[in-house]
Write a protein that holds these residues in place. Structure first.
Motif, PDB file in Angstrom:
ATOM      1  N   GLY A   1      -1.514   0.689   0.631  1.00  0.00           N
ATOM      2  CA  GLY A   1      -1.692   0.966  -0.780  1.00  0.00           C
ATOM      3  C   GLY A   1      -3.009   1.658  -1.064  1.00  0.00           C
ATOM      4  O   GLY A   1      -3.911   1.705  -0.219  1.00  0.00           O
TER       5      GLY A   1
ATOM      6  N   ARG B   1       5.622   4.876   3.603  1.00  0.00           N
ATOM      7  CA  ARG B   1       4.327   4.359   3.162  1.00  0.00           C
ATOM      8  C   ARG B   1       3.829   3.293   4.138  1.00  0.00           C
ATOM      9  O   ARG B   1       4.578   2.446   4.603  1.00  0.00           O
TER      10      ARG B   1
ATOM     11  N   ILE C   1      -0.163   6.351   1.468  1.00  0.00           N
ATOM     12  CA  ILE C   1      -0.104   5.498   0.277  1.00  0.00           C
ATOM     13  C   ILE C   1       1.027   5.890  -0.670  1.00  0.00           C
ATOM     14  O   ILE C   1       1.343   5.150  -1.591  1.00  0.00           O
TER      15      ILE C   1
END
Length: 342
Positions: free
Chosen positions: A328, A325, A319
């Protein structure tokens, strides 16, 4: 290795066998490994994640010039914890009303999570930050008592200051048994598959940080497949990839130098040639010869970002980590206002 005596015995055994390079993970009495390696002249690559060991090399480079730390140091863990919670709060991603954070930590020789700097960040960002020490044996009742103290007042999040699975499991279990709505924020330990296996559904929503984690890009996924095919188990998300990268890095240095006994040549190659592995880029051209972190450089192609993962639906999701990444942050169900929350 949990005792200085075992470190001395292991290093002496390896050196008697005439090894051309030494490697290690976390050690009790890490400085013993440094001194023994320096005395031997053999290149040494360790994963102590230690600001103290980084300073040891920096302050006497002539003696420790063949010693390298294959990850950034521990000193960013606590400041990043506060910064992460600040980011969630300021972006409206955190519904918790508490303005208090806690760090529960065991007093370890040579370990510095950057707590003094975290206090300064917390004050600047209008958090109250409490630090609660843990007593007793690893994974023991000391964690339950310390966690209870940490959440005696409404608390937004608790950082679990330990690298050990037993300790992290004990702390997360205590938070659930207390009915706390604080976000569990761990360090390294959830990278080990046993963490999720032991906690089961209680692991859901745990956020954890590591200075060296295996990416979820093509190289990282390919490594995980090969590892599983070879050993029949899924690798963890930190030290499995780190160990693989370390040996690849050593092999490249040997190949470049053409002589595995050329300790100075090997050290010079390690110091000057960055290497991109499954855990990111290893760049040892730093005063303490520790792998360069992104805050020190700003370019994730030439350094390693501190990765933040969250366990979501039983999966490890990155995240935070710049371009690496994969998802989220997800509000845990135990936070007020969420389904199933308290």
């Amino acid at each position: 290795m949990t005792s200085p005596a075992s470190v001395r015995t292991a290093f002496a055994s390896l050196l008697r066998d005439g090894v051309d390079v030494l490697t290690s993970g976390y050690l009790a009495g890490q400085e013993i490994g440094h001194e023994t390696a320096a005395d031997s002249g053999v290149p040494y690559l360790h994963a102590a994640t230690s600001g103290a060991m980084e300073r040891m090399v920096r302050d006497d480079h002539a003696r420790f010039s063949r010693i390298f730390q294959v990850c950034a140091s521990d000193t960013e863990y606590a400041p990043r914890f506060v910064s992460f919670m600040t980011s969630l709060r300021d972006r409206g991603r955190w519904d918790h009303t508490a303005d208090r954070l806690a760090i529960v930590v065991r007093d370890w020789h040579g370990v510095d999570f950057g707590i003094d700097r975290a206090r300064a960040v917390a004050e600047r960002e209008n958090w109250t930050l409490d630090v609660v020490p843990v007593g007793g044996a690893p994974g023991g009742d000391g964690w339950a008592g310390a966690v209870a103290t940490a959440v005696r007042a409404p608390t937004a999040a608790v950082m679990i200051g330990s690298f050990f699975v037993d300790d992290a499991v004990a702390a997360v279990t205590a938070l659930h048994e207390l009915g706390s709505t604080a976000l569990p924020y761990a360090i390294y330990a959830p990278s080990v598959p046993a963490f999720r296996h032991r906690l089961g559904p209680l692991a859901e929503g745990v956020v954890w940080a590591t200075t060296t984690g295996t990416y979820s890009d093509g190289a990282g996924r390919a490594f995980a497949r090969r590892y599983t095919d070879r050993f029949g188990v899924v690798p963890g998300r930190s030290h499995a990839g780190l160990a693989y990268d370390r040996m690849q890095r050593i092999a490249r240095a040997w190949n470049s130098c053409g002589d595995v006994t050329d300790a100075d040549g090997i050290a010079a190659h390690l110091r000057t040639e960055p290497y991109r592995g499954v855990n990111g880029t290893y760049n040892f051209d730093t005063p303490g010869q520790a792998a360069l972190g992104t805050p020190d450089h700003g370019d994730p192609s030439l350094a390693q970002p501190q990765l933040l993962y969250q366990i979501q639906d039983g999966r490890q999701v990155i995240i935070r980590g710049g371009p690496f990444r994969t998802g989220g942050f997800r509000m845990p169900a135990t936070v007020p206002g969420r389904p199933g929350g308290r």
